[in-house]
Design an enzyme around this catalytic site. Sequence first.
Site, short mmCIF file in Angstrom:
data_model
loop_
_atom_site.label_atom_id
_atom_site.label_comp_id
_atom_site.label_asym_id
_atom_site.label_seq_id
_atom_site.Cartn_x
_atom_site.Cartn_y
_atom_site.Cartn_z
N GLU A 1 1.40 3.81 2.87
CA GLU A 1 1.94 3.12 4.28
C GLU A 1 3.37 3.44 4.24
OE1 GLU A 1 -0.02 -0.49 4.81
OE2 GLU A 1 -1.98 0.31 4.59
N GLU B 1 1.85 -4.53 11.46
CA GLU B 1 1.26 -3.29 11.32
C GLU B 1 1.99 -2.20 12.07
OE1 GLU B 1 -1.26 -2.18 9.55
OE2 GLU B 1 -2.35 -4.44 8.90
N HIS C 1 3.23 -3.35 7.10
CA HIS C 1 2.19 -2.33 6.78
C HIS C 1 2.18 -1.38 7.75
CE1 HIS C 1 -0.58 -4.71 3.66
NE2 HIS C 1 0.34 -5.84 4.06
N HIS D 1 0.71 -1.19 -0.06
CA HIS D 1 -0.11 0.09 0.03
C HIS D 1 1.00 1.20 0.10
CE1 HIS D 1 -3.14 -2.51 1.95
NE2 HIS D 1 -3.31 -2.67 0.65
#
Length: 1132
Positions: A833, A1012, A927, A830
């Site tokens: 990010e 994350e 991420h 992504h």
Amino acid sequence: MPPCKVLAECLTIINSRVLMFLGQLERLNGEAMLADAEIARQITAKILHLIQTQEKTRKEIMSKGSGGMEVILATLEVKDDWSVCRDYVSLPVPGGGRRVGVLVSKGGTGILLQMLLSASKEWPPSEELMLQLHSVLAKVGPKDRKFGVKARLNGALNVTVNLLKQNLQNPKLLLPCLQVLRVYSSNSVNAVSLGKNGLVELMFKIIGPFSKKNTSLLKVALDTLGALLKSKTNARRAVDRAHVPVLLYIYQDWHRNDTRHRHMLIRKGILGCLKNITNIKLGRRAFLDADGMRILYNTSTECLPVRTLDPLINTSSLIMRKCFPKNRLPLPTIKSVFHHQLPHIPAGGPVAQLYSQPPGVDDVVDESDDNEDAEAENDTENEEDKDLHNDDIETDISKLRPRETPSRPFEELKIYERFFLELSEDFQVISVFFRRGPLFGSDQKTAGRYCTFFVSLQGFNFDNPKAAVIDPVTAPKSHCSITVPTAQGLPPKYPTTAPLQGERHLAKDALEEGAEEDGDEGAVLEVPDTALLLPLHDPDLYVEMVKSTRSVPQYSQVAYPDYFGHVAPTFREHILERVYGVQRTKIFQDIERLIHPNDILDKVVYDLDIQSPVVDDGESLKFNSQFESGNLRKAIQVRRYEYDLVLNSDINSNHYHQWFYFEVSGMCVGAPYRFNIINCEKSNSQFNYGMQVLMYSVQEAIGGRPRWVRTGADICYYKNHFSRSSIAAGGQKGKSYYTMTFSMTFNHKDDVCYFAYHYPYTYSTLKMHLQKLEALRTPQVYLRQDILCETLGGNGCPLLTITAMPESTSNDQICQFRNRPLVFLSARVHPGETNASWVMKGTLEFLMGTSPLAQSLREAYIFKIVPMLNPDGVVNGNHRCSLSGEDLNRQWQSPSPELHPTIYHTKSLLQYLTAIQRAPLVFCDYHGHSRKKNVFMYGCSLKETVWQTNISATSCDLHEDLGYRTLPKILSQIAPAFSMASCSFVVERSKEATARVVVWREMGVQRSYTMESTLCGCDQGKYKGLQIGTRELEEMGAQFCVALLRLKRLTCPLELRNHAHLLDVESDFIETRCKVTSPSTYVLEDEEHSFMEEVDYSAESGDELEHEPDVADTHDNHLSDSESNSQRDALT
């Protein structure tokens, strides 16, 4: 109800006098002929006196274990002498509270309602009995969830309404009637029925302008009217009868006269009625026609100095936000300004819809943005039994197990053998090999170009590794020449002899081969010397990397921060403490645009949709984002120091607006600028919870402080009045965009500043870092760089192999080298990010380091790393998608080699490893998370997924090695930013096509994770209360490596027994407080604490209520399964 037959057994704890009286009542109830009414009245009076004067007696007779309540209810049921019943009605609820619940559980509601119906048939009805019945029902109703249904079925609704009509001038009876009607109206079906019976009009006869009389009565009447107006039918009825101007007049009158603010609840009740009316489109239109925006704005402004009036201000703000006329985004189309032609169009999905859209269709907003469905005037029967649970959790156990058959034949996968030369390397051939050519041959359309760096053994002394160092092989440099940036491109007012104070542009022709080198004519750019602080950064090398980067807009400029580099600040950046009322203030400023339109400039100062540049009059800021990873589509000057900013959609998409990166210049020092990004899409953001934007000042960089810093004041994130098109909202109508706003005061004159969502990390930065890492490689490091494939935009996707060189060329050492377990890492699928790239940078630097731990880690594993899975998205400033317009992390199940080449070939690498029985020990995809704090992991567990569902499974079905918890558990012990409490190992249906789940399910990798990293900061551990920076992110990447080394040591059976606590999944799971926040998001702790300011931060109010059936509150009553659907929809 039959008379109580077990009185003697149940009343043993009650004192003897009450026992005697209750016994007499029981005998009277059992007689065939009714006893003397006078005797019954005397007994009732004595029992009532004891209950009222003796607290202990009252508690005992009304407790669940006694039979006193049954006797009293049985008496009420059989007596038809109303003079007697009047006394009995007072018995059940002398003190209210829990005892009312006992009465409800014994069936008292139905008996009381039946008494009400019977009493109404008497003429004239007993006023005293009606008063007592309604007083009791007003206490019973809120405790009985089915009260509304029972009242409707008993015909009690009309009884109370008729009694109200006949006693409008009788406050004594009016109050209990209104209290009962308030409970009746909380049921959506009852509300509609009562509205048809004229109750709405009756309420407007009761409420009125300011008066000191009967304020309690007026408060209850407003509550009843508010409950009635939750029905859209009643709201439309109120609009048709012109009641909106009446409510506004009444509110103004109470506001003017209630100078001591003693009647705030009445004023709030009036606003509650307006709030419910404006839930429908007709109500909002009537509100605007009645000048409601100006009235509420002025009254709210006058309330601001009084803190206790905040509930009035907040409700007024909510109403004004809903009624603010919906505007279209100031764009010709919501599609991206840039377009990239795809090799073929997908058969379905949003991209196919985008391409099939007829030309000329206005996709910015729908005219019918209010979807007024037919009102569901039903209630439900079993909603209270419906538990809140996550419907997204996978419940099919067969899908929670690894596949037993390979998904592709091995012959197709053999082509990927070339990327795993380390598995067959014998180190007998001594050579330095560089090759550049097609990856898969001419028959592969997606075949990219690759560069392979083989490690040379020439001159390498296995006995003394430090004796000789091989010169690193670097990638071939581009033939394109580029001049050193000069000050000649600055505006004339800028001094060319001073350090650079303006914008640096790399002219497009300077990037082309054969451009004239005329850079000596201007002042040379003074680049801060950061070589010691940033060993992986080289401005000149960065420019070289930019020249070979391909972008759809064909960027010809370089942003200063990417050129200078970023040195992490040494000071701490605390999570911003939210200023009370900041969102309300911002919303009021937005409302002023409608009330005072003459103050609005509405001047476009930057617009990518216009080919010719916007004329600069020197009175406005200058904006730019036409550089790698930049994203700003349009800038509109609203007031002198306020600007609305519009972000560009992801290419080949019409949404995903969150990432931003743009340049600002021409500012005035000390002026309070406000920036509003008006087309954000997520319903909430960490900007509401202490996160700040990032700013990079060129003046500060030249002064020796080249760094991104957290900045901005009055930051908040809220729903605005710009309407989203249903085309971009998945077919949903009536959705709105969100505004992220912040204020900024600039400190330097003639500065050039950059703002970003998070620390930028461009594709060219990655290429520069990889070259610098290659140059810093020591002889002990086995490093190979491949280009896995070419992206849709023509950029290479790097693939790294890192491990330790064998100690010698002996068979044992070569065998140990080949058979090291593999760890597969990836990041940046992504583009928005960027924190994932900084974590990856920390991992790569640690792996290439010279520390003993790094060497031990290289000796323990072979690392295969794809540091950037979505180069095209990063280059072109996308937030989530690649050039295909799709989220690549939802394509892992069936990736297309043409549309998703990086995912297709990365998955193929993993499939090849699985086919040769070398599946990775660990797979981790880095991420960033926009709505949670800390760093945490998502993993996959059969057992923990089943625990969260209602499916039954045998112990054999749930057999699972708990080793998947070991790595995150280690990280929680060594990494200060990591939070085990935020981790989840539940598999959800919506995530079945993500890398984590596919690698776990199809490749059988037990330790398959998504890691994350927060975009905001931490709320636990060493960094609690601090915003996260690049230093902490890189540290996290390094700590991940250390955790892998500990994991390797724990794989020894002896060590594993000594660290059994790392696998104690049951205790960890029980200690963790679970919470399901949405159908697609499973978290294990509350994400945020509530603020004192009761403003609609999540912004889930407003026009979206237009599409929901009438919502009953906690007193909702329920009837049938068919009615259940409307009520359930209303609560979702």
